[in-house]
Design an enzyme around this catalytic site. Structure first.
Site, PDB file in Angstrom:
ATOM      1  N   THR A  16      28.588  -7.365  13.850  1.00 28.20           N
ATOM      2  CA  THR A  16      29.630  -8.566  13.570  1.00 28.20           C
ATOM      3  C   THR A  16      28.393  -9.800  13.308  1.00 28.20           C
ATOM      4  O   THR A  16      29.061 -10.492  12.408  1.00 28.20           O
ATOM      5  CB  THR A  16      30.133  -9.148  14.935  1.00 28.20           C
ATOM      6  N   SER A 111      22.097 -14.645  20.075  1.00 29.75           N
ATOM      7  CA  SER A 111      23.326 -15.414  20.586  1.00 29.75           C
ATOM      8  C   SER A 111      23.491 -15.591  21.895  1.00 29.75           C
ATOM      9  O   SER A 111      22.461 -15.823  22.611  1.00 29.75           O
ATOM     10  CB  SER A 111      24.721 -14.993  19.785  1.00 29.75           C
ATOM     11  N   HIS A 112      24.520 -15.148  22.441  1.00 24.73           N
ATOM     12  CA  HIS A 112      24.837 -15.364  23.737  1.00 24.73           C
ATOM     13  C   HIS A 112      23.967 -14.121  24.711  1.00 24.73           C
ATOM     14  O   HIS A 112      24.178 -13.997  25.886  1.00 24.73           O
ATOM     15  CB  HIS A 112      26.343 -15.005  24.245  1.00 24.73           C
ATOM     16  N   LYS A 124      19.599 -12.665  11.268  1.00 25.73           N
ATOM     17  CA  LYS A 124      20.548 -12.520  10.423  1.00 25.73           C
ATOM     18  C   LYS A 124      20.350 -13.378   9.028  1.00 25.73           C
ATOM     19  O   LYS A 124      19.275 -14.430   9.170  1.00 25.73           O
ATOM     20  CB  LYS A 124      21.789 -13.016  10.766  1.00 25.73           C
ATOM     21  N   ASP A 275      25.830 -21.656  24.007  1.00 23.72           N
ATOM     22  CA  ASP A 275      25.119 -20.526  24.330  1.00 23.72           C
ATOM     23  C   ASP A 275      23.769 -20.322  23.729  1.00 23.72           C
ATOM     24  O   ASP A 275      23.281 -21.604  23.504  1.00 23.72           O
ATOM     25  CB  ASP A 275      26.023 -19.373  23.557  1.00 23.72           C
ATOM     26  N   ASP A 277      22.223 -19.907  20.988  1.00 22.80           N
ATOM     27  CA  ASP A 277      21.901 -20.454  19.708  1.00 22.80           C
ATOM     28  C   ASP A 277      22.686 -21.700  19.339  1.00 22.80           C
ATOM     29  O   ASP A 277      22.641 -22.049  18.429  1.00 22.80           O
ATOM     30  CB  ASP A 277      21.760 -19.275  18.752  1.00 22.80           C
ATOM     31  N   ASP A 279      25.965 -22.194  19.011  1.00 19.02           N
ATOM     32  CA  ASP A 279      27.073 -22.072  18.265  1.00 19.02           C
ATOM     33  C   ASP A 279      28.489 -22.147  18.940  1.00 19.02           C
ATOM     34  O   ASP A 279      29.384 -22.195  18.363  1.00 19.02           O
ATOM     35  CB  ASP A 279      27.088 -21.206  17.142  1.00 19.02           C
ATOM     36  N   ARG A 280      28.262 -21.549  20.135  1.00 18.63           N
ATOM     37  CA  ARG A 280      29.431 -21.418  21.085  1.00 18.63           C
ATOM     38  C   ARG A 280      29.587 -22.428  21.742  1.00 18.63           C
ATOM     39  O   ARG A 280      28.763 -23.247  22.153  1.00 18.63           O
ATOM     40  CB  ARG A 280      29.555 -20.039  21.795  1.00 18.63           C
ATOM     41  N   THR A 347      37.179 -10.390  13.187  1.00 15.53           N
ATOM     42  CA  THR A 347      36.199 -11.129  13.995  1.00 15.53           C
ATOM     43  C   THR A 347      34.938 -11.130  13.293  1.00 15.53           C
ATOM     44  O   THR A 347      34.519 -10.222  12.674  1.00 15.53           O
ATOM     45  CB  THR A 347      36.108 -10.315  15.343  1.00 15.53           C
ATOM     46  N   GLU A 366      37.490 -19.209  17.092  1.00 14.34           N
ATOM     47  CA  GLU A 366      37.787 -17.676  17.565  1.00 14.34           C
ATOM     48  C   GLU A 366      37.774 -17.831  18.998  1.00 14.34           C
ATOM     49  O   GLU A 366      37.600 -18.565  19.660  1.00 14.34           O
ATOM     50  CB  GLU A 366      36.251 -16.932  17.165  1.00 14.34           C
ATOM     51  N   LYS A 379      29.920 -21.624  13.448  1.00 15.85           N
ATOM     52  CA  LYS A 379      30.599 -22.220  14.521  1.00 15.85           C
ATOM     53  C   LYS A 379      29.513 -23.209  15.253  1.00 15.85           C
ATOM     54  O   LYS A 379      28.334 -23.018  15.147  1.00 15.85           O
ATOM     55  CB  LYS A 379      31.327 -21.387  15.503  1.00 15.85           C
ATOM     56  N   ARG A 499      36.947  -4.330  23.935  1.00 13.55           N
ATOM     57  CA  ARG A 499      37.530  -5.576  24.218  1.00 13.55           C
ATOM     58  C   ARG A 499      38.974  -5.290  23.929  1.00 13.55           C
ATOM     59  O   ARG A 499      39.773  -4.767  23.217  1.00 13.55           O
ATOM     60  CB  ARG A 499      36.929  -6.599  23.227  1.00 13.55           C
TER      61      ARG A 499
HETATM   62  C1  G16 Z   1      29.564 -13.444  16.941  1.00 14.44           C
HETATM   63  C2  G16 Z   1      30.350 -13.664  15.727  1.00 14.44           C
HETATM   64  C3  G16 Z   1      31.630 -14.054  16.194  1.00 14.44           C
HETATM   65  C4  G16 Z   1      32.322 -12.963  16.969  1.00 14.44           C
HETATM   66  C5  G16 Z   1      31.285 -12.626  18.277  1.00 14.44           C
HETATM   67  C6  G16 Z   1      31.889 -11.675  19.058  1.00 14.44           C
HETATM   68  O1  G16 Z   1      29.274 -14.410  17.587  1.00 14.44           O
HETATM   69  O2  G16 Z   1      29.858 -14.598  14.945  1.00 14.44           O
HETATM   70  O3  G16 Z   1      32.593 -14.339  15.044  1.00 14.44           O
HETATM   71  O4  G16 Z   1      33.637 -13.401  17.557  1.00 14.44           O
HETATM   72  O5  G16 Z   1      30.039 -12.408  17.813  1.00 14.44           O
HETATM   73  O6  G16 Z   1      31.974 -10.452  18.325  1.00 14.44           O
HETATM   74  P1  G16 Z   1      32.250  -8.936  18.874  1.00 14.44           P
HETATM   75  O7  G16 Z   1      33.687  -9.194  19.660  1.00 14.44           O
HETATM   76  O8  G16 Z   1      32.249  -8.107  17.745  1.00 14.44           O
HETATM   77  O9  G16 Z   1      31.017  -8.868  20.082  1.00 14.44           O
HETATM   78  P2  G16 Z   1      27.889 -14.814  18.164  1.00 14.44           P
HETATM   79  O10 G16 Z   1      28.061 -16.049  19.084  1.00 14.44           O
HETATM   80  O11 G16 Z   1      27.711 -13.811  18.946  1.00 14.44           O
HETATM   81  O12 G16 Z   1      27.009 -14.783  16.911  1.00 14.44           O
END
Ligand code: G16
Length: 546
Positions: A16, A111-112, A124, A275, A277, A279-280, A347, A366, A379, A499
């Site tokens: 993703t 990320s998280h 990325k 989070d 990085d 962005d959340r 997504t 999102e 984000k 999910r």
């Molecule tokens: C990434 C994507 C988001 C997505 C999220 C969850 O966020 O940039 O668009 O909503 O993952 O994705 P999934 O449901 O496929 O785990 P982040 O904050 O992890 O970069």
């Protein structure tokens, strides 16, 4: 400059949001190098170009930054802009790419996901618009990674990435930049900093939880520095390579310290967390009877859209809004009232890029705690917090008042996501295959007092470039508009995560006071029955509820 022979690693397929794997996977000799060379090759080379490099400071960040700048130099890049200490939050990287008009950038983050030697790492590529590379580029990177035979790297001592200023590796200029300055300058252009400063000066309070991740330095400088919030407003504000052994995911399950501080009579007026990085964002108000008021990300997007003209950057109005398909339709109701288009994308933030570039959408969001706008192409956690602060300062209302008034006007979209983590991949695939197999027969069937109106597997045609993305999640829509969405996560590093996204609309304010999980109970039972979650996975309860 040297060329090193190598062999492909299977599985270097971006998900993703980039390539996410265990740190130990990235520590294998040649693993990171192969992927970085594949990025450069997929782009047709980077000779003479400028790249931005930085990450969220997690374990292995510094080593990876060194490797990337030496590889950029050996691949003929003219210049690399690197955040001091190897630090750049994801939205700050996007901001720097756009501000200096660079060719693109490499962002290091999972990320998280948790960090540390046993945690996760990620990488990325972001393109010149500052946003994540679209699928056609990530697929080309993957294809290159599967046929790679060599990579180029400079045999040089580690570059001093802790001192601001510039130097060279070979003929490549390396510029170490302040990771916060450009980002802070951009935020000041968007929001009414005077009004927010006055709000703090009047004694209003905020608790911002940096979760020991990369937002800390940004939050300290902007909130406590530029906006005059009292010292201590930012908690857990020092980035640590293992995030203090926490899980830097700003949701009620993991941001427990913030939720505790927002409970009780002495809670601050407003709470927020970001989070790994940055962005959340999660936003929390002071609720009734000592309960924190947890605002769902879908509601937050809708509320920001409805009130956008109170913020200087959006005073002229929004061109449109966009949300990922599983995100609640709360923002669609706002778009209808404003007479602007609402787009529904798969997504992944990368799907918003074209809409933002084409001027078709101004705000995006999102359910996964992400909100942003056309100011960058990622984000942006702190941006969302500043947006809320701007609304609180300009209206003089409390968070609870703003939320209640929104629901009264637009109705309430009860919303929750149930995650079932750590499922064997083949079991999760079998569940989705079985569900897809019966979609055509579901319309008209009843389940727990609900009647299915339609069911499909979401496919998206990008309105700008016509590219098509299929199998983006199973949606089951009931008469009256309630929805269940099923999809597998694309960001995990262990097994599969199912999910299940649940949404129920209630127009009448008399029905707005129920606890979320109670309001969604019939949908939860229907979800288990329709997908056979217990039979396929052995799990009768979700592992995380947000
Ligand atoms: C990434 C994507 C988001 C997505 C999220 C969850 O966020 O940039 O668009 O909503 O993952 O994705 P999934 O449901 O496929 O785990 P982040 O904050 O992890 O970069």
């Amino acid at each position: 400059m040297t060329t090193v022979a190598t062999q492909p690693f299977s599985g270097q397929k971006p998900g993703t949001s980039g390539l996410r794997k265990k740190v130990t996977v990235f520590q294998q000799p040649h693993y990171l190098e192969n992927f970085v060379q594949s990025i450069f090759d997929a782009l047709g080379g980077i000779a003479g170009q400028t790249l931005v490099v930085g990450g969220d400071g997690r374990y292995h960040n510094r080593e990876a930054v060194q490797t990337i700048i030496k590889m950029a130099a050996a691949n003929g890049a003219a210049k690399v802009l690197v955040g001091a200490g190897g630090i750049l939050s994801t939205p700050a990287a996007s901001c720097v790419i756009r501000k200096y008009g660079t060719f693109g950038g490499i962002v290091l983050s999972a990320s998280h996901n948790p960090g540390g030697p046993d945690g996760d790492f990620g990488i990325k590529y972001n393109i010149a618009n500052g946003g994540p590379a679209p699928e056609k580029i990530t697929e080309a990177i993957y294809a290159k990674s599967q046929t790679i035979t060599s990579y180029h790297i400079a045999e040089a001592a580690d570059y001093d990435i802790d001192t601001l200023g510039s130097g060279e590796i070979g003929s490549c200029r390396i510029e170490v930049i302040d990771p916060v300055a450009d980002y802070a300058e951009l935020q000041q252009q968007l929001f009414d900093f005077d009004a927010i400063r006055a709000w703090f000066a009047a004694g209003h309070t905020l608790c911002f939880d940096g979760m020991h991740a990369v937002s800390g330095p940004y939050a300290h400088r902007i909130l406590e520095g530029l906006l005059g919030a009292p010292a201590g407003t930012v908690i857990n504000g020092t980035p640590l390579p293992d995030f203090g052994q926490g899980h830097p995911d700003p949701n009620p399950a993991y941001a427990t310290e913030l939720v505790a501080r927002m409970s009780g009579p002495d809670a601050p007026d407003f709470g927020a967390a970001s989070d790994g990085d940055a962005d959340r964002n999660m936003v929390v108000g002071r609720g009734m009877a000592g309960e924190p008021l947890l605002i769902s990300p879908s509601d937050s997007l809708a509320i920001l859209a409805a009130n956008a003209t109170l913020v200087p950057a959006y005073r002229a109005g929004l061109k449109g809004v966009a949300r990922s398909m599983p995100t609640s339709t709360a923002v669609d109701a706002v778009a209808r009232a404003l007479g602007i288009p609402a787009f529904e994308t798969p997504t992944g933030w990368k799907f918003f890029g074209n809409l933002l570039d084409a001027g078709m959408a101004t705000l995006c969001g999102e359910e996964s705690y992400g909100t942003g706008s056309d100011h960058v192409r990622e984000k942006d956690g702190l941006w969302a917090v500043l947006f809320w602060l701007n609304l609180l300062a300009t209206t003089g209302k409390s968070v609870a008042q703003i939320v209640q008034e929104h629901w009264s006007r637009f109705g309430r979209h009860y919303y929750s996501r149930h995650d079932f983590e750590g499922i064997a991949t083949e079991k999760a695939d079998a569940l989705m295959t079985a569900l897809r197999g019966k979609l055509a027969t579901l319309a008209g069937q009843g389940s727990h007092g609900l009647v299915i109106a339609e069911a499909d597997d979401f496919a998206y045609t990008d309105p700008v470039d016509g590219s098509v993305s299929r199998q983006q999640g199973v949606r089951i829509v009931f008469q009256g508009g309630s929805r269940i969405v099923f999809r597998l996560s694309g960001t995990g590093t262990e097994g599969a995560t199912l999910r299940v996204y649940l949404e129920r609309f209630v127009a009448d304010p008399a029905g707005h006071g129920e606890p979320t999980q109670t309001a969604l109970a019939p949908l939860i039972m229907a979800a288990h029955e329709l997908a056979g979650i217990g039979q396929h996975t052995g799990l009768t309860e979700p592992t995380v509820v947000t």
